[in-house]
Design a protein around this motif. Structure first.
Motif, short mmCIF file in Angstrom:
data_model
loop_
_atom_site.label_atom_id
_atom_site.label_comp_id
_atom_site.label_asym_id
_atom_site.label_seq_id
_atom_site.Cartn_x
_atom_site.Cartn_y
_atom_site.Cartn_z
N LEU A 1 -8.50 -12.46 -7.97
CA LEU A 1 -8.25 -10.95 -8.00
C LEU A 1 -7.80 -10.50 -6.74
CD1 LEU A 1 -8.26 -8.41 -10.02
CD2 LEU A 1 -10.40 -7.98 -9.29
N ILE A 2 -8.63 -10.70 -5.74
CA ILE A 2 -8.32 -10.32 -4.11
C ILE A 2 -6.88 -10.68 -3.80
CG2 ILE A 2 -9.03 -10.20 -1.85
CD1 ILE A 2 -11.85 -10.41 -2.81
N SER A 3 -6.60 -11.93 -4.12
CA SER A 3 -5.25 -12.79 -3.75
C SER A 3 -4.33 -11.80 -4.39
CB SER A 3 -5.14 -14.03 -4.00
OG SER A 3 -4.82 -14.26 -5.45
N ASP A 4 -4.33 -11.29 -5.49
CA ASP A 4 -3.15 -10.39 -6.21
C ASP A 4 -3.00 -9.25 -5.59
OD1 ASP A 4 -3.05 -12.38 -8.24
OD2 ASP A 4 -4.45 -11.56 -9.60
N ILE A 5 -3.92 -8.55 -4.56
CA ILE A 5 -3.49 -7.37 -3.78
C ILE A 5 -3.19 -7.90 -2.23
CG2 ILE A 5 -4.79 -5.89 -5.31
CD1 ILE A 5 -6.69 -5.71 -3.10
N LEU A 6 -3.29 -8.92 -1.99
CA LEU A 6 -2.78 -9.40 -0.62
C LEU A 6 -1.33 -10.05 -0.74
CD1 LEU A 6 -5.98 -11.39 0.54
CD2 LEU A 6 -5.39 -8.95 0.73
N ALA A 7 -0.75 -9.57 0.28
CA ALA A 7 0.71 -10.14 0.41
C ALA A 7 0.62 -11.63 0.81
CB ALA A 7 1.61 -9.28 1.54
N PRO A 8 1.46 -12.38 0.43
CA PRO A 8 1.58 -13.83 0.64
C PRO A 8 1.46 -14.21 1.90
CG PRO A 8 2.84 -13.57 -1.22
CD PRO A 8 2.67 -12.21 -0.65
N ARG B 1 2.59 -2.85 2.04
CA ARG B 1 4.30 -2.83 1.85
C ARG B 1 4.52 -3.30 0.60
NH1 ARG B 1 8.25 -7.14 5.23
NH2 ARG B 1 9.96 -6.37 4.16
N TYR B 2 5.61 -2.61 -0.11
CA TYR B 2 6.06 -2.73 -1.38
C TYR B 2 6.58 -3.93 -1.60
CZ TYR B 2 8.09 -1.16 -6.13
OH TYR B 2 8.40 -1.24 -7.31
N LEU B 3 6.00 -4.96 -2.42
CA LEU B 3 6.67 -6.29 -2.56
C LEU B 3 6.37 -6.54 -4.11
CD1 LEU B 3 4.90 -8.22 0.52
CD2 LEU B 3 7.25 -7.89 0.44
N PHE B 4 7.32 -7.65 -4.60
CA PHE B 4 7.34 -7.94 -5.95
C PHE B 4 6.94 -6.77 -6.76
CE2 PHE B 4 5.17 -12.01 -3.88
CZ PHE B 4 6.57 -12.59 -3.37
N GLY B 5 7.70 -5.54 -6.69
CA GLY B 5 7.17 -4.41 -7.30
C GLY B 5 5.93 -3.98 -7.41
N GLN B 6 5.03 -3.93 -6.41
CA GLN B 6 3.77 -3.60 -6.24
C GLN B 6 3.57 -3.16 -4.74
OE1 GLN B 6 0.36 -5.89 -7.55
NE2 GLN B 6 1.83 -7.59 -7.58
N TYR B 7 2.60 -2.20 -4.25
CA TYR B 7 2.02 -2.32 -2.99
C TYR B 7 0.97 -3.39 -2.73
CZ TYR B 7 4.91 1.68 -1.66
OH TYR B 7 6.08 2.53 -1.40
N LEU B 8 1.24 -4.33 -1.74
CA LEU B 8 0.37 -5.25 -1.41
C LEU B 8 -0.30 -5.08 0.06
CD1 LEU B 8 2.06 -8.31 -2.86
CD2 LEU B 8 0.28 -6.94 -4.03
N ILE B 9 -1.39 -5.60 0.31
CA ILE B 9 -1.74 -5.39 1.71
C ILE B 9 -1.30 -6.61 2.82
CG2 ILE B 9 -4.10 -5.81 3.46
CD1 ILE B 9 -5.65 -4.94 0.73
N TRP B 10 -0.61 -5.93 3.45
CA TRP B 10 0.62 -6.65 4.43
C TRP B 10 -0.08 -7.14 5.81
CZ3 TRP B 10 5.06 -9.06 4.41
CH2 TRP B 10 5.85 -9.31 5.45
N GLU B 11 -0.84 -6.21 6.24
CA GLU B 11 -1.72 -6.46 7.63
C GLU B 11 -3.25 -5.74 7.38
OE1 GLU B 11 0.73 -4.86 10.88
OE2 GLU B 11 2.36 -5.95 10.37
#
Length: 283
Positions: free
Chosen positions: A183-190, A270-280
């Motif tokens: 679940l956590i990985s889904d809100i983290l930028a790759p 940052r907005y990635l893959f249609g959602q805001y993910l944790i970038w840094e």
């Protein structure tokens, strides 16, 4: 060489996706380019296309029954733009919608439904294309699943940032505190980067391996962040504030700033893959 020819069968489609898949065989679109080499070791073939895109091929099985191809876009050669899994090893789990190599057409349709378009790929069989999706399948001449490819078409599918998708403090802090690494990985930028003590941490391995083993320590660091967030009052402007960061030629970022016990921490979305993910993350 058959591998090189097979690559030409998979070209990007221009459909607008409602079913955007990021993972194939444990790897995730947007991870850094060194990830496949860290995990699969030896590049058996690499080259550059006329448009500047590059690719690398790795063996998954030593007997060559399964291999993977990763492409890198000419506008960002440092991250994975597409992932392809191809092979003949029956029942090999592709890590994609329950599909296994060697499945019959009937088995595939029971999981995926009918393809929107079927293209003749000559001696290699058929290419199944699905509308509103960022993936395609390769079906061998004898009607068995022989390959899957996913592509990062997010720039086409999600042309503008949607600020309504910015997670609020309660949403992201609960996820980070869940101990559920999937679940956590889904809100983290790759390609997340975590800064701590003058060091930069990022995912070195496939996303699935990171979720299972936390070899790069990212989930340990997000746990540390969650412990800080558990002590923060988001209504106290002296402890917590949110704003946007704008830079010429770069994507607009959403920033959460945390000040606690004289220490400063920061979460950048940052907005990635249609959602805001944790970038840094700055710890």
């Amino acid at each position: 060489m058959k591998i090189a020819l097979t690559l030409l069968l998979f070209t990007a489609t221009n459909s607008f996706s409602q079913d955007f898949v990021t993972d194939l065989n444990g790897f995730r679109l947007g991870q850094f380019r060194d990830v496949p080499k860290n995990e699969l070791n030896t590049i058996i073939q690499e080259d550059k296309f006329d448009d500047g895109f590059e690719y690398e091929i790795f063996l998954v099985e030593p007997d060559t029954s399964v291999y993977m191809l990763f492409e890198y876009a000419n506008y960002d050669l440092k991250t994975i733009w597409s992932i392809q899994l191809t092979g003949t090893k029956k029942d090999f789990d592709c890590g994609f919608k329950g599909l296994k190599l060697g499945m019959s057409e009937a088995e595939i349709k029971s999981l995926m439904g009918e393809a929107s378009t079927v293209e003749d790929a000559g001696d290699y069989g058929d290419k199944w294309i699905y509308d509103n999706a960022n993936y395609s399948l390769e079906i061998s001449p004898n009607g068995l699943l022989a390959g899957i490819k996913i592509i990062d078409q997010s720039q086409e599918f999600y042309t503008a940032s949607d600020i309504t998708k910015i997670p609020n403090f309660k949403q992201y802090s609960e996820i980070l505190n869940s101990d559920n690494q999937q679940l956590i990985s889904d809100i983290l930028a790759p390609g997340i980067e975590v800064y701590k003590n003058d060091s930069v941490h990022y995912f070195h391995n496939s996303m699935m391996k990171e979720i299972n083993e936390d070899g790069s320590g990212i989930f340990s660091l997000t746990k540390e962040l969650s412990q800080i967030l558990s002590r923060v009052d988001p209504m106290d402007s002296l402890q917590y504030e949110e704003n946007i960061r704008v830079a010429v030629g770069q994507a607009t970022l959403h920033v959460a700033k945390i000040k606690l016990d004289g220490n400063y921490n920061e979460i950048v979305f940052r907005y990635l893959f249609g959602q805001y993910l944790i970038w840094e993350i700055q710890l």
